[in-house]
Scaffold this active site. Structure first.
Site, mmCIF file in Angstrom:
data_model
loop_
_atom_site.group_PDB
_atom_site.id
_atom_site.type_symbol
_atom_site.label_atom_id
_atom_site.label_comp_id
_atom_site.label_asym_id
_atom_site.label_seq_id
_atom_site.Cartn_x
_atom_site.Cartn_y
_atom_site.Cartn_z
ATOM 1 N N ALA A 60 115.202 32.975 -87.603
ATOM 2 C CA ALA A 60 113.817 33.224 -88.019
ATOM 3 C C ALA A 60 113.664 34.646 -88.541
ATOM 4 O O ALA A 60 114.385 35.554 -88.108
ATOM 5 C CB ALA A 60 112.883 32.998 -86.843
ATOM 6 N N GLY A 104 117.343 30.479 -85.325
ATOM 7 C CA GLY A 104 116.770 29.365 -86.084
ATOM 8 C C GLY A 104 117.777 28.744 -87.041
ATOM 9 O O GLY A 104 117.694 27.554 -87.351
ATOM 10 N N GLU A 107 119.571 26.368 -85.091
ATOM 11 C CA GLU A 107 118.678 25.241 -84.793
ATOM 12 C C GLU A 107 118.625 24.268 -85.977
ATOM 13 O O GLU A 107 118.681 23.049 -85.805
ATOM 14 C CB GLU A 107 117.281 25.760 -84.405
ATOM 15 C CG GLU A 107 117.306 26.287 -82.968
ATOM 16 C CD GLU A 107 116.078 27.102 -82.572
ATOM 17 O OE1 GLU A 107 115.608 27.898 -83.408
ATOM 18 O OE2 GLU A 107 115.608 26.939 -81.434
ATOM 19 N N GLU A 127 118.473 35.218 -79.492
ATOM 20 C CA GLU A 127 117.039 35.441 -79.236
ATOM 21 C C GLU A 127 116.762 36.269 -77.996
ATOM 22 O O GLU A 127 115.829 37.070 -77.959
ATOM 23 C CB GLU A 127 116.299 34.111 -79.115
ATOM 24 C CG GLU A 127 116.022 33.416 -80.438
ATOM 25 C CD GLU A 127 117.155 32.526 -80.903
ATOM 26 O OE1 GLU A 127 118.302 32.698 -80.409
ATOM 27 O OE2 GLU A 127 116.925 31.660 -81.763
#
Ligand code: T1G
Length: 727
Positions: A60, A104, A107, A127
């Protein structure tokens, strides 16, 4: 942002957001549109997701974080929306991974039905180091591939795994050689349908029988080793939910734990730390002298002078980065001791499996020990790590100036001395620079690089580049006595000695600091660095200033002075190495610190002799006094142009003193407390302690505090009353 193309029956969607393909709102929207376009095109049978440039994706976009909803919200296009589109797609989706596939990014890969990677790729969920957790179902999906224990380790530690390791865990289906895109398209062409178990939400978590036991053990470890941090605990709880709850409930739990972290002060501190570390490496002296335009000199060989604890640690940092080192000592006895030290550090690395015995032997091959300083004549860079004495260093630099080739960079590992005064002893002041390592030098990540008035941009660029090469986090500061690290730390520790003189005992102060998040209280640190070392520095300074320092000294030129540390020294208590200092240790060199009634007696007698009435001091007062004293000095460093931005000071505290990352650093901590309040409390302490000049508030701090608005940290330097011309 996401480029779409078709290669025969395969749609290729390229993630494109340089430099690391962070998943910005725009990129996620582009990805979503690309996947939908492929779904809608009947000619397309399968889809490949691939990264442009050096990486698949760094996850992200952290710069968009204040808008939390963008990352996870079900409204609009979020990572979760596009993830659902990818997973439910009836055309097989293949993630083709190179560089990093983080957060992300991983992910997205786990929403995909297949994952391929090149050998050098790295995959992980970092993270936790940003104070959050993988919030796009990573905590529910990874365990379904690798099992509870491995997922827990990866997500709680934040450490990435290599492609071969990921293949072994089952995260990857294949490692490919040659061109990744070609291999991925070829692979995608062999796929027709999406089997049920290729949608991870359909798969149970394997190997979860001992999840409760692993959970409890991990929780205990976190509480001990990452005391005070909330993200690792929430990460752990989220992964546990993958075992305890069905998928649909697990993701709800993940969301709740994610939001808890995302709105926490700790996450703000940790995310600030991420950006401040990067900002600190970007040095700027002028339009023609800065990190963007200034060229470095490649360091192919180095010299280290002094094979004591610091010199040996520095040599190890260079050697383990592949830089051949000529190690110089004045006699063979000291040299031998240095070689043994280096060997024992490397042997420790072998024990911890950081290197093999044969790698250690290879490293030793590029070490050339010598007692002849003349052997340094052709090295590219020299780091001097001799005793902290100006005259000694000046003599040494003058000698090096005569011996070394003209473009050799001469670095001093001084922790306090003015670089200009050292440079003056050479005919090449432009080549002289400070490289202040922190002990133990092969472990501590910070390198405080110090430029003088004559240091050239090329020399600065060289040490900044070298710092990264030897895996350090560099910060560049300007010369002055003590630079930023010791200038600010001095005020912090001095104030804490005053607190002991007024009422608390060293262990009480240390407990407060450790509860605040410091890895070690200041008195334990002092025992580690050596009480004799501090004593000698104070004596030398006093002599240099024509002052006679005794254990009865209470004031120096009207400034309050606390002589308790000198009395501890007088009692032969030099710290850990002698088995006693502010604490009693299990043995000389031991690590177990115990409260010693003899120390308490020294302190109580000191107060009695001076007629000081001891009092209770609150935790809040202790934290305010040490932190605000350091913060005020930090502002003065900015005013003096010693530091150019608050991020430099914070990075120094994070990596030189182990300041808790979740508090961002002292300057960020000040921003969280509010500069108005910091300023008012400094004025309050000045009123109470007028004989301590570090309570005179910095003008810059005063200007910001009195501006009447909440000035963001990025704008503080605009309030600098005396910006230096070099900045
Ligand atoms: N967002 C925004 N900018 C990023 C970024 C990111 N994720 N990663 C890197 N950058 C910028 C960085 O600030 C720098 O900018 C430049 O890229 C180069 O980085 C939903 C919530 C990728 C290994 O924590 O580990 O996904 O200073 O100097 O040494 O669950 O950056 O040039 O202006 O570090 O080659 C999780 C963090 C996000 C990855 C590259 N991801 N990044 O290292 O260069 S949260 C991370 C890194 C998330 C989801 C969640 C490293 C790197 P500038 P650099 P590098």
């Amino acid at each position: 942002m996401a480029e779409y193309k078709e290669i025969d029956s395969v749609a290729v969607i390229e993630l494109k957001n340089p430099p690391a393909n962070a998943l910005s709102k725009a990129l996620v929207t582009g990805l979503n549109n690309g996947v939908k376009r492929a779904i809608d095109n009947p000619r397309i049978k399968s889809i490949v997701l691939i990264g442009n440039g050096q990486h698949f994706s760094a996850g992200a976009d952290i710069t968009e974080f204040p808008r939390v909803a963008d990352v996870t919200s079900k409204q609009g296009v979020s990572l979760l929306t596009v993830g659902d589109v990818i997973e439910s797609c009836n055309k097989p989706v293949v993630s083709a991974i190179h560089g990093v596939c983080f957060g992300g990014g991983l992910e997205i890969a786990l929403f995909s039905h297949y994952r391929l990677a090149v050998q050098s790729a790295k995959l992980g969920f970092p993270e936790v180091s940003l104070g959050i957790l993988p919030g796009a179902n990573g905590t529910q999906r990874l365990p379904r591939v690798v099992g509870f224990e491995v997922a827990m380790d990866m997500i709680v530690s934040g450490k990435p795994v290599s492609a071969p390791q990921a293949l072994q865990y089952g995260i990857l289906d294949k490692i490919v050689d040659g061109d990744l895109l070609t291999a991925a398209v070829q692979f995608a062409k062999t796929l027709n349908t999406v089997p049920h178990d290729r949608r991870l939400k359909n798969v149970p978590v394997p190997n979860s029988e001992n999840a409760n036991k692993h959970f409890e053990e991990k929780l205990a470890k976190i509480k001990q080793k990452q005391r005070g941090y909330i993200a690792p605990i929430n990460c752990l709880k989220a992964v546990k939910a993958s075992v305890d709850l069905p998928y649909s409930e697990g993701v709800t739990k993940e969301f709740q734990l994610f939001m808890e972290l995302m709105s926490s002060a700790q996450a703000r501190g940790q995310q600030y730390s991420f950006f401040s570390e990067r900002a600190a490496t970007k040095w700027y002296l002028s339009a023609s002298k800065n990190y963007k335009v200034s060229k470095d000199i490649p360091v192919k060989t180095a010299g280290v002078i002094g094979a004591g604890t610091m010199g040996s640690g520095i040599a190890v940092s260079l050697l383990t980065s592949g830089i051949p080192v000529i190690l110089v000592e004045q006699d063979s006895k000291n040299l031998e001791r240095g070689i043994e030290l280096i060997k024992s550090i490397l042997q420790g690395g072998v024990k911890l499996k950081r290197m093999t015995q044969s790698q250690m032997n290879q490293i030793l091959q590029i070490l050339q020990p010598t007692t002849k300083i003349e052997d340094l004549q052709s090295v590219d860079l020299i780091i001097e790590a001799v005793f902290e004495n100006l005259k000694l260093k000046q003599e040494l630099f003058s000698k090096l100036d005569k011996i070394c080739k003209r473009d050799t960079v001469l670095c001093s590992n001084t922790s306090t001395l003015d670089i200009d005064k050292i440079a003056k002893s050479t005919s090449r002041p432009e080549k002289v620079v400070g490289t202040h390592f922190f002990a133990p030098a092969h472990i501590m990540p910070l390198l405080e690089n110090v430029y003088g008035n004559h240091t050239s941009a090329e020399t600065i660029a060289t040490v900044m580049k070298l710092s990264k090469k030897i895996r350090k986090i560099p910060v560049l500061v300007k010369t002055c006595h003590g630079f930023v690290a010791n200038r600010t730390f001095f005020e912090y520790s001095q104030e804490l000695r005053f607190v002991v003189e007024e009422g608390l005992l060293p262990n009480e102060v240390d407990d407060i600091l450790e509860d605040f998040g410091m890895p070690m209280g200041v008195f334990k640190v002092n025992d580690l660095s050596g009480i004799d070392v501090g004593w000698r520095i104070r004596q030398e300074q006093a002599i240099a200033n024509g002052f006679n320092l005794t254990t009865n000294t209470r004031y120096i030129n009207g400034e309050r002075y606390c002589a308790i540390a000198d009395k501890i020294f007088q009692a032969g208590r030099y710290g850990r190495k002698t088995g006693k200092g502010w604490y009693q240790y299990d043995k000389p060199g031991g690590r177990v610190a115990m409260v010693d009634p003899n120390v308490n007696n020294i302190i109580l007698n000191h107060c009695k002799e001076l007629g000081l009435t001891r009092r209770k001091i609150s935790t809040q007062e202790v934290i305010e006094r040490c932190m605000f004293a350091a913060i005020n000095e930090g502002f003065r460093c900015l005013e003096d142009g010693i530091a150019s931005k608050p991020e430099e000071i914070d990075t120094i505290w994070l990596h030189g003193f182990g300041f808790p990352r979740y508090r961002g650093g002292p300057m960020f901590y000040a921003s969280q407390v509010g500069l108005r309040k910091v300023y008012e409390r400094i004025k309050y302490y000045q009123k109470h302690f007028p004989e301590t000049s570090h309570w005179i508030a910095s003008e810059m701090l005063q200007r910001i505090a009195e501006s009447g608005r909440n000035v963001p940290i990025s704008e503080w330097t605009k309030f600098n009353p005396t910006p230096t011309s070099s900045r």
